[in-house]
Design an enzyme around this catalytic site. Structure first.
Site, PDB file in Angstrom:
ATOM      1  CG  HIS A 573     -24.874 -22.750  53.279  1.00  0.00           C
ATOM      2  ND1 HIS A 573     -24.673 -21.660  52.445  1.00  0.00           N
ATOM      3  CD2 HIS A 573     -23.992 -22.590  54.305  1.00  0.00           C
ATOM      4  CE1 HIS A 573     -23.715 -20.902  52.934  1.00  0.00           C
ATOM      5  NE2 HIS A 573     -23.281 -21.441  54.063  1.00  0.00           N
ATOM      6  CG  HIS A 615     -23.152 -17.142  53.643  1.00  0.00           C
ATOM      7  ND1 HIS A 615     -22.052 -17.979  53.639  1.00  0.00           N
ATOM      8  CD2 HIS A 615     -23.050 -16.385  52.523  1.00  0.00           C
ATOM      9  CE1 HIS A 615     -21.327 -17.742  52.557  1.00  0.00           C
ATOM     10  NE2 HIS A 615     -21.914 -16.774  51.870  1.00  0.00           N
TER      11      HIS A 615
END
Length: 638
Positions: A573, A615
């Site tokens: 990420h 997320h």
């Protein structure tokens, strides 16, 4: 040594063709010479999570032309992209950029993988499909940092609805069976607040696993014992407070992955939208200036002395030559160039275009167009620790991973009616937690606020071979611990000016550089041991031991620290390398325009000033939907 990502399933899956019904559009090109125009109103660089939103929304105005330039391949016939259960197969494959970090000092100088989507849909086509919007605190923090209230939680509600639609799944509204009579049944239905009416399809998990009840019942049991427990149960972590344990929401619909390509781009192309063209398998090498300033350009930096970029130079080979032609090619943008290449690609392209720290650029022989010291800085990702446990079960997917003969009928079932195990992602349940209060005394809280977590715990019903290969025998589960609010930051710098976007940059996450992160991961390990010591896990001796050890514990503090250094990777990420903010040193402003330039806007995860404690794909979709409206406002579009 680079951490190996061994395929969960055999290689023949990677070449299996998917009959998806998505015919290749006549507006999808693989050769720049075939693109029908050389000048467009907007050029979008990157057909990833954000880029496809931008291209689709802008091309809704039939008076505006849009060109998308994408390095990667068409996703249509790539099976592991579309089968949710194959999520981990995409790392290291033909749809991955295959970036790696520089040696990480605090990880025993290991290099680690940096998976990024090399395909239409970008990383929304290769990620694990988890859908978390972040907390109210996260978005209110972004509003504060940018000085722009339109980025606040309340202001963005319509953009969540624009991006996604919730589809009920086979198990999403079921009450999980509770083997402990002391735990009352709890309805698992979804509050309408976190539903929407947009193109991305979102569901609960599509197939039950043996871990679902254990995770939910353990959190309920711990909360029953202590109402102030940090292991809270939650029905929906997308309603402003993201702390708690429960089922994932995931970007799957009707048994398939729902990516920005399948949700936005392909429907737009298949609707014969003549003002939208997409060029794939072609790299944007650099942005170029022109002496011709478009009269309809509307930016916050509208000064004649400011560099104005309105051309994109592209190439299909490292020496800049076409396979059968002979020169690089240029496309022009009358209104804007919108960079959507992510936290790795966007800063690299800016640097190659002469926008970045002047000393770094001069050292590489790149002409400095704009001295922007923060380009490529503020890079960070979620550190993630994998711990595998031997378990007393034969229901894990380890036998399936080892034996292709067991995989074939499941694939046939998926291809026939999109049912069975394969419509499911590898992880169905997770939990977000705050650190204990005593660990936050006297230190600045790294999370956005009290509704934002510091830690995440994910569960997979099998051995995930991301750091080591699957053993030949035995059954396992994997617990993944992530620090979702780390303090360590790193940087991205060019390795060379030669080769342009064909040469990978130096990527340094600087993992565990801040002692806060080390203590946070130690807490995460201890929390896992507490969680797995509850009745749902100890009943029938389900947890046998940590894989390769004779105990259910990793050991002493010193052993845990060593384990962290050997087994930490990231959750893939990356953010922050073109951060937005209200200060002069920030790369982009609250309207996502690159400060000190005209004609260039950034819409991707590189603009996030801090790492989302979740997320981030839902956060990126929300960013892109809001950005599309900003662009339409600026250019008085329909």
């Amino acid at each position: 040594m680079k951490s190996s990502s061994l395929p969960m399933f055999h290689a023949w899956f990677l070449t299996t063709i998917l009959v998806s019904g998505l015919a290749q559009s006549t507006s999808l090109y693989t050769d720049p010479r075939d693109v029908p125009m050389k000048e467009y109103d907007f050029i979008v660089v990157g057909a990833g999570t954000a880029g496809n939103v931008i291209a689709t929304r802008l091309s809704e105005d039939p008076t505006k032309s849009v060109l998308v330039i994408e390095t990667g391949i068409d996703d249509t016939d790539v099976l592991p992209v579309h089968v949710p259960f194959f999520g981990f197969n995409n790392e290291g494959s033909i749809v991955d950029w295959n970036f790696t970090t520089v040696p990480q000092k605090e990880l025993n100088n290991r290099t680690i993988s940096v998976p990024r989507g090399f395909v239409l849909g970008g990383s929304s086509s290769i990620n694990l499909m988890i859908w978390t919007r972040g907390s109210r605190d996260l978005w209110d923090h972004y509003a504060k940092v940018t000085g722009d209230s339109s980025w606040s939680w309340d202001a963005l509600e319509k953009y969540w609805d624009n991006a996604s639609t919730y589809l009920d799944s086979t198990i999403s509204t079921l009450v999980p069976p509770t083997s402990n009579p002391a735990i009352p049944p709890t309805p698992r239905s979804d509050p309408t607040l976190s539903n929407g009416n947009g193109p991305v399809l979102v569901t609960r998990p599509n197939f039950p696993t043996e871990l679902d009840d254990k995770v939910i019942n353990a959190s309920m049991l711990l909360q029953q014992k202590n109402p102030h427990s940090r292991f809270k149960d939650t029905v929906d972590m997308n309603t402003g407070g993201s702390i708690g344990f429960g089922y994932n929401k995931e970007t799957t619909g009707h048994g398939e992955r729902s990516s920005s390509a399948t949700a936005y781009l392909h429907p737009a192309l298949n609707s014969q939208r003549r003002n939208l063209n997409v060029l794939i398998q072609t790299r944007a090498m650099r942005l170029l200036q022109s002496t011709n300033t478009p009269s309809n350009s509307t930016t916050s930096n509208d000064h004649s002395s400011v560099p104005h970029f309105n051309q994109v130079e592209v190439a299909q080979s490292i020496d800049g030559l076409w396979v059968s032609a002979g020169l690089r090619f240029k496309f022009s943008a009358r209104s804007e160039i919108i960079l959507c290449s992510g936290a790795i690609g966007t800063p690299q392209l800016l640097l190659l275009s002469g926008v970045g720290p002047k000393d770094e650029l001069k050292e590489l022989g790149i002409d400095v167009v704009a001295d922007r010291p923060a380009v490529g800085k503020n890079l960070c990702d979620h550190p993630m620790l994998l711990t595998m446990y031997n378990v007393n079960s034969n229901q894990t997917f380890d036998d399936l991973t080892r034996n292709p003969a067991l995989q074939e009928p499941l694939l046939e079932q998926w291809q026939s009616n999109r049912t069975g195990l394969f419509p499911n992602t590898p992880s169905s349940v997770l939990g977000f937690m705050r650190l204990p209060d005593d660990q936050l005394k006297g230190v600045q809280d790294s999370a956005s606020g009290p509704h934002a977590p510091h830690l995440e715990m994910l569960f997979a019903d099998g051995f995930l071979p991301l750091t080591e290969p699957l053993p030949a025998n035995g059954h396992f589960i994997t617990v993944l611990n992530a620090i979702v609010a780390p303090k360590s930051v790193g940087s991205l710098i060019l390795a060379s000016a030669h080769g342009g976007m064909f040469t990978h940059p130096f990527i340094d996450y600087n993992i565990y550089a801040d002692p806060f992160d080390i203590q946070a991961m130690l807490q995460a390990i201890n929390d896992t041991e507490t969680f797995l010591s509850t009745a749902p896990w100890t009943r029938d001796n389900f947890i046998i031991s940590v894989a390769g050890r004779n105990s259910t514990s990793i050991g002493t503090k010193e052993e845990k620290l060593a384990f962290m250094k050997d087994n930490t990777i990231t959750v893939f990420h990356p953010i922050g390398t073109a951060r937005m903010g209200s200060k002069e040193e920030d790369v982009t402003d609250s309207r996502l325009l690159v400060q000190g330039l005209k004609g260039v806007r950034v819409v991707d995860a590189s603009v996030f000033p801090t790492l989302p404690e979740c997320h981030p794909q839902a956060v990126v979709y929300t960013l892109a939907e809001r950005a599309a409206d900003i662009i339409k406002e600026n250019h008085r579009m329909l």
